[in-house]
Design an enzyme around this catalytic site. Structure first.
Site, short mmCIF file in Angstrom:
data_model
loop_
_atom_site.label_atom_id
_atom_site.label_comp_id
_atom_site.label_asym_id
_atom_site.label_seq_id
_atom_site.Cartn_x
_atom_site.Cartn_y
_atom_site.Cartn_z
N GLY A 1 1.01 1.86 20.09
CA GLY A 1 1.91 2.33 18.84
C GLY A 1 1.00 2.27 17.79
CB SER A 2 1.82 2.42 14.29
OG SER A 2 2.81 1.46 14.29
CB THR A 3 -2.77 0.51 12.95
OG1 THR A 3 -3.78 1.18 13.92
CG2 THR A 3 -3.66 -0.73 12.50
N GLY B 1 1.24 -2.80 15.53
CA GLY B 1 0.07 -3.84 16.16
C GLY B 1 -0.05 -5.23 15.40
CD GLU C 1 -5.19 1.24 24.73
OE1 GLU C 1 -5.83 1.80 24.00
OE2 GLU C 1 -5.44 0.69 25.89
CB CYS D 1 -3.35 7.57 19.77
SG CYS D 1 -3.88 7.59 21.69
P1 NAP Z 1 5.27 2.66 16.49
O1 NAP Z 1 6.18 2.88 15.49
O2 NAP Z 1 4.20 1.75 16.41
O3 NAP Z 1 6.20 2.52 17.99
C1 NAP Z 1 5.61 2.15 19.05
C2 NAP Z 1 6.68 1.41 19.72
O4 NAP Z 1 7.02 0.13 19.23
C3 NAP Z 1 8.03 1.93 19.76
O5 NAP Z 1 8.56 1.64 21.15
C4 NAP Z 1 8.79 1.26 18.80
O6 NAP Z 1 10.22 1.37 18.84
C5 NAP Z 1 8.38 -0.21 18.96
N1 NAP Z 1 8.49 -1.02 17.74
C6 NAP Z 1 8.52 -0.76 16.29
N2 NAP Z 1 8.67 -1.76 15.64
C7 NAP Z 1 8.31 -2.88 16.65
C8 NAP Z 1 8.11 -4.27 16.29
N3 NAP Z 1 8.39 -4.88 15.13
N4 NAP Z 1 7.89 -5.12 17.27
C9 NAP Z 1 7.87 -4.54 18.76
N5 NAP Z 1 8.10 -3.15 18.76
C10 NAP Z 1 8.24 -2.29 17.79
O7 NAP Z 1 4.48 3.94 16.83
P2 NAP Z 1 5.14 5.24 17.34
O8 NAP Z 1 5.45 5.88 15.60
O9 NAP Z 1 6.20 5.30 18.17
O10 NAP Z 1 3.84 6.14 17.95
C11 NAP Z 1 2.81 6.80 17.08
C12 NAP Z 1 1.64 5.65 16.74
O11 NAP Z 1 1.23 5.23 18.37
C13 NAP Z 1 0.40 6.53 16.23
O12 NAP Z 1 -0.27 5.35 15.27
C14 NAP Z 1 -0.60 6.52 17.70
O13 NAP Z 1 -1.75 6.56 17.30
C15 NAP Z 1 -0.26 5.45 18.34
N6 NAP Z 1 -0.83 5.51 19.88
C16 NAP Z 1 -1.84 5.14 20.29
C17 NAP Z 1 -2.22 5.19 21.54
C18 NAP Z 1 -3.43 4.50 22.25
O14 NAP Z 1 -3.63 4.56 23.21
N7 NAP Z 1 -4.14 4.06 21.38
C19 NAP Z 1 -1.43 6.09 22.44
C20 NAP Z 1 -0.36 6.85 21.84
C21 NAP Z 1 0.12 6.42 20.52
P3 NAP Z 1 11.00 2.52 18.28
O15 NAP Z 1 10.80 3.63 18.92
O16 NAP Z 1 12.38 2.40 18.17
O17 NAP Z 1 10.54 2.71 16.67
#
Ligand code: NAP
Ligand code: MG
Length: 482
Positions: free
Chosen positions: A240-242, A245, A262, A296
């Site tokens: 997910g997002s940095t 993370g 990741e 990502c």
């Molecule tokens: P995100 O907001 O970080 O969410 C990722 C996941 O974490 C979702 O299931 C989210 O739930 C959950 N989440 C939110 N807050 C949390 C917390 N405090 N504790 C634990 N889990 C929590 O990211 P996104 O907007 O869904 O995805 C986009 C990001 O993912 C981008 O930055 C992208 O670069 C990154 N990404 C990285 C990779 C890699 O392999 N490096 C691959 C794909 C995506 P909700 O959905 O309910 O918010």
């Protein structure tokens, strides 16, 4: 031909959804069964192309997460860790085969729920997800060969949290290695794209995977946090997002939990003047407009060697004009729907910002459907290294172009980012490729291609793109103690 002329018009070719079944509402998948929550909250899963509510999803409570972790612990101690590894492998093979059999159904649901073009879910997401299960099934009883003289041992319960850009594929990346290494799982999909993870739970039932080995809890970020903070989880695997993370790293600091993260990226795609330009232009298009730029490792920063800049930009604009934006279920569609209203708003804010920062802006004037979340492919030229559209992850179909003269200059510019997930290099010279790959700080570097994935190839980042790898032996090692 002028840049603005579209090359062709194709008749609509929508994928049929007659053969596809999903439930109108889903409970939580705990201990092998779908069950209601201990609370009473549900939320809708929206088709971002039509804005229709296509299913009702359950919001898990802390008590539900606790129950899922208990089920996973119980299955780990009583069943999964005691089972012969070759038997575990058979279950994973069965899951892979069932997924392959139902590939069309999964592809349609992925496109309906998430907005990605059917061509991608059909040709990339679902086949790769099945390939991950096949690949890891093969390793289940061969871990001593994968890690000779090291006595690999499973960790216990893995808590896994995934994003919305590759919903089923990210679930497969997480679940397959965890099972192959003898761990059990509690997984939370992203709230906008829970459907294929829940369909995968149906496959676990059909494969007769022992209850509790994989549990799927749906809901918002707080459900992810409840998994991360649970004291009976041994490993956290997060994509997910940095921003999130960093929250996770703080939350588990001082605990014995293992962790792989990741996170985001801002990849450099670098075109040298000796590259095959037409091939490189296709690579640029694939690198940033593939999956609406919800990738990502998207090649969101383009570096073009000065002497070929005008030719590359001319061909790129011409190619952008032939991209079809619209119905994700149409087999001709290149760019589907933006996953959510929130994400569309974020992308549009960055586009406005890019204009304010003084960059040259270009979008083809293709038609967009009246309803739904859409964004035309976007190009910014004449950007400065310090511009926010160059520094920050946009996660949409927005490309920022810079030029360079020398190898050293482009390496400096490409590495000048907090991220380090991926990069692309386009050149005729093998020596240049080796020089670049040894100096670019990126976990994955593609040469004369872009966005290619394989279960045997480890994927992951440096710096603020996270740590740990998924795929290959490195990915397996993340789920083992030695
Ligand atoms: P995100 O907001 O970080 O969410 C990722 C996941 O974490 C979702 O299931 C989210 O739930 C959950 N989440 C939110 N807050 C949390 C917390 N405090 N504790 C634990 N889990 C929590 O990211 P996104 O907007 O869904 O995805 C986009 C990001 O993912 C981008 O930055 C992208 O670069 C990154 N990404 C990285 C990779 C890699 O392999 N490096 C691959 C794909 C995506 P909700 O959905 O309910 O918010
Ligand atoms: Mg949805």
């Amino acid at each position: 031909m002028s840049e603005s002329q579209a090359t062709w018009d194709l008749a609509p070719a929508p994928e049929s959804i007659g053969h596809v079944h999903w439930e109108k509402s889903y409970g939580l998948f705990i201990n092998g069964q779908f069950q209601p929550s201990s609370g009473d909250q549900t939320f809708g899963s929206i088709n971002p192309a039509t804005e229709e509510r296509i299913a009702e999803i359950t919001e898990a409570t802390d008590a539900d997460v606790d129950q899922a972790v208990k089920a996973a612990r119980n299955a780990y101690e009583k069943v999964w860790s005691k089972m012969a590894a070759r038997e575990r492998g058979k279950y994973i093979f069965r899951i892979a085969r069932l997924l392959q059999e139902k590939a069309r159904e999964f592809a349609v649901i992925e496109s309906l729920d998430g907005g990605k073009p059917i061509r991608e879910s059909r040709d990339i997401d679902i086949p790769l997800a099945a390939a991950h299960f096949f690949y890891h099934a093969g390793w289940a009883d061969k871990l001593e060969y994968a890690f000779p003289n090291r006595k690999p041992k499973s960790l216990g319960v893995a808590g896994q949290v995934i994003p919305w850009n590759f919903p089923l594929l990210m679930a497969a990346w997480k679940i397959a290695p965890a099972l192959a290494t003898g761990n059990t799982v509690v997984l939370k999909p992203a709230e906008t794209t829970s459907l294929t993870a829940l369909k995968l739970a149906e496959i676990f039932q059909q494969a007769e995977l022992p209850p509790g080995v994989v549990n799927i809890v749906t809901g918002h970020g707080s459900v992810g946090a409840a998994i991360v903070n649970h004291n009976n989880v041994n490993k956290i695997a997060f994509t997910g997002s940095t921003r999130v993370g960093k929250i996770i790293q703080k939350a588990i600091a001082g605990s014995k939990k293992r962790c792989t993260l990741e996170l985001g990226g801002k990849a450099a795609n670098i075109i040298f003047d000796d590259a095959t330009i037409d091939q490189a232009v296709e690579g640029i298009i694939n690198g940033i407009y593939f999956n609406q730029g919800h990738v990502c490792c998207a090649g969101s920063r383009l570096f073009v060697q000065e002497s070929v800049h005008d030719e590359v930009i001319h061909k790129l604009k011409h190619r952008m004009n032939s991209l079809i934006v619209g119905d994700p279920l149409d087999k001709n569609t290149d760019i589907g729907a933006i996953n959510s209203k929130d994400q569309l708003q974020t992308i549009n804010q960055y586009i406005e910002l890019g204009k304010q920062e003084g960059a040259d802006f270009y979008q083809p004037q293709c038609n967009l459907p009246a309803k739904g979340n859409w964004c035309r492919p976007t190009l910014f030229t004449d950007v400065a290294q310090s511009n926010r559209i160059v520094q920050e992850e946009i996660f949409g179909p927005v490309l920022a172009v810079q030029t360079f003269r020398t190898v050293d200059e482009v390496i400096n510019k490409a590495n000048n980012t907090p991220y380090g997930l991926s990069a692309g290099v386009w050149t005729d010279k093998g020596s240049k490729i080796f020089n670049m790959t040894s100096q670019l700080r990126a976990g994955v570097i593609w040469a004369n291609t872009y966005n290619k994935f394989d279960p045997a190839s480890p994927f992951g980042g440096y710096k603020e793109s996270g740590f740990g790898r998924e795929g290959g032996l490195h990915g397996l090692a993340g789920y083992l103690d030695f």
